[in-house]
Write an enzyme that holds these catalytic residues in place. Structure first.
Site, PDB file in Angstrom:
ATOM      1  CG  ASP A 118      85.305 140.154  13.602  1.00 19.35           C
ATOM      2  OD1 ASP A 118      85.824 140.045  14.746  1.00 19.35           O
ATOM      3  OD2 ASP A 118      85.834 139.572  12.774  1.00 19.35           O
ATOM      4  CB  ILE A 119      89.617 143.518  11.868  1.00 20.81           C
ATOM      5  CG1 ILE A 119      89.531 144.818  12.590  1.00 20.81           C
ATOM      6  CG2 ILE A 119      90.324 143.587  10.753  1.00 20.81           C
ATOM      7  CD1 ILE A 119      90.777 145.298  13.209  1.00 20.81           C
ATOM      8  CD  GLU A 174      89.864 139.170  15.898  1.00 17.53           C
ATOM      9  OE1 GLU A 174      89.275 138.308  15.516  1.00 17.53           O
ATOM     10  OE2 GLU A 174      90.342 138.962  16.767  1.00 17.53           O
TER      11      GLU A 174
END
Length: 522
Positions: A381-382, A424
């Site tokens: 996950d960004i 994301e």
């Protein structure tokens, strides 16, 4: 059927042709040493129709005598005993027609070809110095007598021979040997022998298709056999569908067997058709205008040219069709790839989508089950991605997603699978990879993202990401499920975020999560 039994059946058949009385008697008379020319003349004169025919031929271009022959006695005196015997037998045999049974055998065609063979044999032997041509005509006429006998006495079985020849499965001699155990040369010889034919007429029937089979010393018989053999090649030019092959063979063997020179060969080939037509008139056989050898060969060459042309055209069309098919195949493959991309590729990042991830994960779990191997997945996950969109706008957010995907993709193995899980979040499938190796990969990726400069040519951005890892050996784990496997990685990712982000966390069975020793806090 054995040879002896078959010959007995032929000779005993009601369908076996019988010689006319005059023909039978002339054979008997000419076999006696004390027979005179007057005896022959008296016998022939008893048959008025036969006498008329003999006089007609005697005064024709067939013999080209300068003086007119007015009686059978004069004909016998001028022609000689053997020549008259040949004429009597020729007229007698040309009257034989089909039997009571219907068959595929064409009797008219048989006699047309036989007469052509007789004419050809006479033309050939006339070119041989000091050759005796008196009886070569009847020898050529009766070369294939056995075919006629087979067609009359064993009509149904001989139809099988004709069918094999028609289908080009075999030659007539080979088919006869297979079906009857003997060929028509032997049958013709045995029947003619039973009729009392002299050796000079019998042996050309027996060896007419194989001159080498005659090992006797009689020059007249040897020359007659060779002439009859060559005459069959000439009739092959006139009656077969491969005249060019018979033409080449005739030229070659006419020289080797009888020593004929090119001029003699050209003379024979040039006059054959007209001589056959003339003979048809003399012997009351209706023959349509025979084409010349030159005309037949020209037509054969034209047909061959057309076949070759058709072949070339067909070959070109096949090549063009093959090229078109290959082009179409490439287009279809390209379109299929496009469709695959539409179905499996994320439109923004260019990596695989969630749907494809699920399909590949099923396949890799099945493979791990078969090989009892380990499999790892990374959920990524960004960090704080929403701030990029809120602060810089969605275009920058899209750029970050694209660049982030490129960094991960460029640093994975070829057999690893990277996909956009949603928003994301990203996922990586690591086949045949245990926890230690998977964490090494994850930390490498985390560090690359953390140290990379995201430059969209307007500004630069610093991006970090959190990694959740899960490892499984599906074949040995109780109650293993795909969804449970993904959930473990998701729980590890959640813990990484809770611990401060920008780190790698692996799932443990005790549900305790430990930061990877090489990671650092955000």
């Amino acid at each position: 059927m054995e040879k002896v039994a078959l010959l007995k059946a032929v000779l005993a058949s009601d369908e076996l042709p019988t010689l006319p009385t005059v023909a039978s008697q002339i054979i008997s008379l000419t076999s006696k040493d004390d027979t005179t020319l007057a005896d022959i003349a008296d016998l022939v004169s008893q048959d008025i129709a036969l006498s008329t025919r003999i006089l007609k031929v005697s005064n024709s271009a067939f013999y080209s005598f300068q003086q007119k022959i007015g009686s059978i006695k004069q004909a016998v005196s001028i022609l000689g005993t053997n020549a008259v015997r040949s004429l009597v037998l020729s007229f007698s045999f040309l009257t034989i027609r089909n039997g009571r049974k219907e068959s595929l055998f064409n009797f008219e065609r048989f006699w047309e070809r036989s007469l052509a063979s007789a004419v050809a044999a006479r033309l050939i032997l006339e070119k041989v110095k000091d050759a005796d041509t008196e009886e070569v005509f009847i020898s050529g006429l009766l070369q294939n007598l056995g075919e006629l006998i087979f067609a009359r006495t064993f009509a149904d079985d001989y139809d099988r021979v004709l069918e094999a020849v028609e289908k080009k499965e075999s030659t007539s001699l080979a088919a006869e040997e297979k079906i009857f155990g003997v060929d028509h040369c032997i049958v013709g010889y045995e029947v003619a022998k039973s009729w009392g034919f002299p050796e000079v007429l019998l042996l050309p029937i027996l060896h007419g298709h194989n001159p080498a089979g005659y090992t006797g010393k009689d020059r007249k018989i040897a020359m007659t056999i060779k002439a009859v053999y060559l005459s069959d090649l000439l009739t092959g030019i006139l009656f077969s569908d491969k005249p060019e092959e018979y033409h080449k063979q005739f030229r070659r063997e006419a020289k080797s067997l009888l020593g004929l020179n090119p001029e003699d060969i050209e003379s024979i080939l040039g006059t054959l058709h007209s001589k056959v037509d003339e003979a048809g008139k003399y012997f009351d056989l209706k023959i349509k205008n025979t084409k010349s050898v030159q005309e037949i060969l020209q037509e054969a060459n034209i047909r061959l040219s057309l076949i070759n042309l058709d072949y070339d055209q067909m070959n070109k069309q096949l090549i063009q069709a093959k090229i078109a098919l290959e082009n179409l195949t490439r287009e279809l493959e390209a379109k299929n790839r496009i469709l695959d991309n539409l179905a499996n590729i994320d439109g923004l990042t260019g990596i695989y989508n969630h749907r494809y991830f699920q399909t590949v994960l099923d396949q890799e779990i099945s493979r791990a089950n078969r090989h009892q191997s380990q499999i790892s997945i990374l959920l990524i996950d960004i960090d704080h991605f929403k701030k990029f969109n809120d602060t810089y706008g969605h275009q920058v957010g899209d750029f970050v997603l694209q660049e982030f995907s490129r960094i991960l993709k460029d640093n994975l193995r070829k057999y690893d699978t990277l996909a956009r899980y949603g928003g994301e979040e990203f996922v990586v499938i690591l086949p045949e990879t245990g926890t230690e190796d998977a964490l090494t990969v994850a930390e490498k990726l985390r560090l690359l993202v953390d140290t990379s400069v995201f430059d969209d040519r307007r500004e630069t951005y610093h991006v970090t990401a959190s990694f959740g890892h899960a490892c499984a050996t599906p074949a040995v784990e109780d109650n293993f499920t795909k969804s449970g496997f993904i959930s473990k990685a998701d729980l590890a990712l959640y813990e990484a975020k809770e611990k401060g982000r920008n780190r790698v966390v692996t799932y443990t069975p005790k549900k305790k999560w430990f930061p990877f020793s090489g990671s650092r806090n955000a």
